[in-house]
Design a protein around this motif. Structure first.
Motif, PDB file in Angstrom:
ATOM      1  N   ASP A  15       0.813  -1.211   0.000  1.00 15.47           N
ATOM      2  CA  ASP A  15       0.000   0.000   0.000  1.00 15.47           C
ATOM      3  C   ASP A  15       0.852   1.268   0.000  1.00 15.47           C
ATOM      4  O   ASP A  15       0.337   2.362   0.195  1.00 15.47           O
ATOM      5  CB  ASP A  15      -0.965   0.020   1.199  1.00 15.47           C
ATOM      6  N   TRP A  19       1.739  11.558  13.150  1.00 21.11           N
ATOM      7  CA  TRP A  19       0.516  11.607  12.350  1.00 21.11           C
ATOM      8  C   TRP A  19      -0.653  12.019  13.230  1.00 21.11           C
ATOM      9  O   TRP A  19      -0.916  11.402  14.260  1.00 21.11           O
ATOM     10  CB  TRP A  19       0.235  10.265  11.697  1.00 21.11           C
ATOM     11  N   ASN A  67      -4.393  12.051  13.279  1.00 19.87           N
ATOM     12  CA  ASN A  67      -5.487  11.443  12.543  1.00 19.87           C
ATOM     13  C   ASN A  67      -6.725  12.329  12.470  1.00 19.87           C
ATOM     14  O   ASN A  67      -7.579  12.152  11.604  1.00 19.87           O
ATOM     15  CB  ASN A  67      -5.853  10.092  13.157  1.00 19.87           C
ATOM     16  N   LYS A 121      -5.591  15.012   9.879  1.00 24.29           N
ATOM     17  CA  LYS A 121      -4.944  14.367   8.735  1.00 24.29           C
ATOM     18  C   LYS A 121      -3.652  15.113   8.375  1.00 24.29           C
ATOM     19  O   LYS A 121      -3.394  15.452   7.212  1.00 24.29           O
ATOM     20  CB  LYS A 121      -5.877  14.319   7.521  1.00 24.29           C
ATOM     21  N   LEU A 132      -3.838   9.906   0.841  1.00 24.73           N
ATOM     22  CA  LEU A 132      -3.677   8.627   1.514  1.00 24.73           C
ATOM     23  C   LEU A 132      -3.877   7.482   0.533  1.00 24.73           C
ATOM     24  O   LEU A 132      -4.822   7.480  -0.262  1.00 24.73           O
ATOM     25  CB  LEU A 132      -4.673   8.485   2.659  1.00 24.73           C
ATOM     26  N   SER A 157      -3.055   3.178   4.405  1.00 25.12           N
ATOM     27  CA  SER A 157      -2.602   3.897   5.599  1.00 25.12           C
ATOM     28  C   SER A 157      -1.346   4.715   5.336  1.00 25.12           C
ATOM     29  O   SER A 157      -0.736   5.226   6.268  1.00 25.12           O
ATOM     30  CB  SER A 157      -2.339   2.903   6.730  1.00 25.12           C
ATOM     31  N   THR A 158      -0.946   4.834   4.086  1.00 25.21           N
ATOM     32  CA  THR A 158       0.300   5.510   3.726  1.00 25.21           C
ATOM     33  C   THR A 158       0.024   6.885   3.130  1.00 25.21           C
ATOM     34  O   THR A 158      -0.842   7.037   2.262  1.00 25.21           O
ATOM     35  CB  THR A 158       1.095   4.665   2.715  1.00 25.21           C
ATOM     36  N   THR A 159       0.773   7.878   3.570  1.00 24.57           N
ATOM     37  CA  THR A 159       0.684   9.226   3.011  1.00 24.57           C
ATOM     38  C   THR A 159       1.685   9.366   1.882  1.00 24.57           C
ATOM     39  O   THR A 159       2.894   9.166   2.070  1.00 24.57           O
ATOM     40  CB  THR A 159       0.978  10.284   4.085  1.00 24.57           C
TER      41      THR A 159
END
Length: 500
Positions: free
Chosen positions: A43, A70, A72, A75, A110, A113-115
């Motif tokens: 991902d 991070w 949440n 964001k 995103l 779960s990866t930016t």
């Protein structure tokens, strides 16, 4: 764990390239940092958005020892190191770096779960070399050297301001911006009437002609001279140099210079003695080729080489017999390319061509014609004229490939070239046997403007059986076993194409 300056980190998160849009992330993308491949989860694959390469923020940052936080709720990704903070917000094109607002090419987003982030603007302020290989889907990152004087010192950007040289009337501009190139030109050579440029990344060249003085001009935008270029060729204080060409009568010099620093642009000029057509080959595989084997140059009719040939069948004979011309590339005064250990290309092509001919002579409905059977040099015109004169049904030219020293890649494998569409099926048929028989990488069937495949009047192909510049390929090319395999594969392809 290495620790670089904060700005260097930002560039490592950025790939300043312009690959085509539409490429989505896949399980086969790669990130290579300072020669080491980073492990990428499914991902966290590299993706292309609006022409920008998007890379996983946390992966690169944590590999370099940075702290990534991070939030949440908002964001927001926060990267910290020694009091410096970078904030990026998902779907927001404005970021904060050291308290200043920075506009991004594309907003972070995103993927699972990866930016994924682009950091082009900040990256332009560093000296890190970054490249994108669209063939292997690899991001190449080379960190700049740290500033002398302290192990934890911030990385500084080298001063690359130069005055762009004038090119025979072209207006030079005094450039004060830092070098923003994303690609390094690592070598340049002129072989087989072709300009060959080795680059360490992806670049789209602009090629055009100037008629006031016959010239072909190649501009490489977002490109600078690489370290290995300076090792191979001379670059003066004004960021320019030239090669004098003696072997090819229509080319006098090859000139190169840092034409502009904003953006960093290298200009290569081919000085001609008369107008010459050209074709451009750029497969984004680390090589850019400007082929001058065109039709614009007028050459006198030449005498066919005095080499033993098989007499073609008379017109009143068995019309089912096919005439096949086998051409051993180079020869005599033209050794072709040199291998890693200085072996000559012509010493591969001749024995291989002779082995092909010997196998074809066993076929009752095939007549063989050789363009040369010893170490002589028929010109390109000699070779195509011979094939046309004997009214050949098929033409095959045997070669081995090579790239200049200093390229980012060291290719291995077989390629089959054709020019006219009526040769495509023949190329595909022979190549499928050749690629399997050699056991080398299959680099495919490609179209190119070679004289012998253009000026012949029958289906004609040119085989690159391996890379002399690759030690693995070189070790095979000069063995009888490998040459026999090539010969057998070529004959199998010919027989299938002819329906034998």
């Amino acid at each position: 764990m290495k620790k670089f300056g904060f700005l260097a980190l930002l560039l490592l998160l950025l790939v300043l390239v312009h690959p085509g849009t539409g490429y989505a992330g896949s399980a086969e993308t790669h990130i290579n940092l300072d020669g080491n491949d980073l492990e990428i989860s499914k991902d966290a694959q590299v993706q292309i958005v609006n022409g920008s390469v998007m890379v996983p923020l946390r992966l690169v940052a944590e590999q370099l020892g940075y702290t990534v936080k991070w939030d949440n709720v908002t964001k927001t990704a926060i990267i910290e190191q020694k009091g410096t903070t970078l904030k990026l917000i998902v779907n927001n094109a404005m970021a904060e770096a050291s308290g200043k607002q920075v506009k991004l090419d594309n907003p972070p987003f995103l993927s699972g779960s990866t930016t994924l982030v682009p950091l082009r603007f900040v990256g332009e302020q560093t000296g890190t070399t970054v490249g994108w290989d669209n063939v292997t889907k690899t991001v190449y990152l080379t960190s700049p050297a740290p500033e002398i004087g302290g192990g934890d010192a911030e990385t500084t950007v080298p001063d690359t301001s130069v005055t762009a040289p004038s090119n025979n009337g072209s207006n030079g501009n005094t450039a004060t911006d830092r070098d923003t190139s994303t690609t390094a030109l690592t070598n340049l050579s002129f072989v087989d009437n072709k300009l060959i440029l080795a680059v360490n990344g992806s670049v789209t060249p602009s090629v055009f002609t100037m008629t006031d003085k016959d010239r072909i001009v190649v501009d490489l935008t977002n490109t600078s001279f690489g370290d290995s270029f300076h090792q191979n060729l001379s670059v003066g204080k004004n960021q320019s140099g030239q090669l004098t060409i003696a072997e090819y009568p229509n080319v006098s010099t090859i000139r190169y210079s840092l034409f502009s620093s904003s953006p960093s642009t290298i200009r290569i000029v081919i000085d001609l003695n008369s107008p010459n057509s050209y074709s451009l080959i750029n497969a984004n595989d680390g090589l850019i080729i400007v082929d001058l084997n065109g039709t614009s140059v007028t050459t006198p009719e030449t005498t066919l080489p005095e080499v033993p040939v098989t007499t073609p069948p008379p017109a009143t004979g068995n019309t089912d017999k096919k005439v096949i011309v086998i051409d051993a590339g180079h020869g005599g005064k033209d050794p072709g390319s040199s291998s890693v250990n200085k072996l000559k290309e012509k010493d591969f092509t001749l024995p291989t061509a002779l082995k092909i001919a010997e196998l074809l002579k066993k076929e009752p409905n095939i007549e063989v014609v050789l363009t040369r059977s010893d170490d002589t040099y028929p010109t390109l015109q000699d070779r195509s004229n011979l094939a046309n004169k004997v009214k050949a049904d098929l033409f095959i030219s045997v070669h081995a490939n090579s790239i200049p020293v200093g390229g980012k890649s060291n290719p291995s494998g077989t390629e089959t070239y054709y020019t006219r569409n009526d040769s495509l099926l023949f190329a595909q048929t022979v190549h499928k046997y050749l690629s399997v028989a050699t056991g080398l990488q299959d680099r495919g069937v490609r179209q190119a403007n070679y004289h012998v495949t253009r000026e012949t009047k029958m289906p004609a192909i040119l085989l690159e059986c391996g890379y002399l510049s690759n030690t693995k390929d070189e070790a095979l090319l000069y063995t009888a076993d490998f040459q026999n395999k090539v010969a057998s594969a070529v004959v199998s392809g010919i027989k299938e194409y002819l329906g034998r």
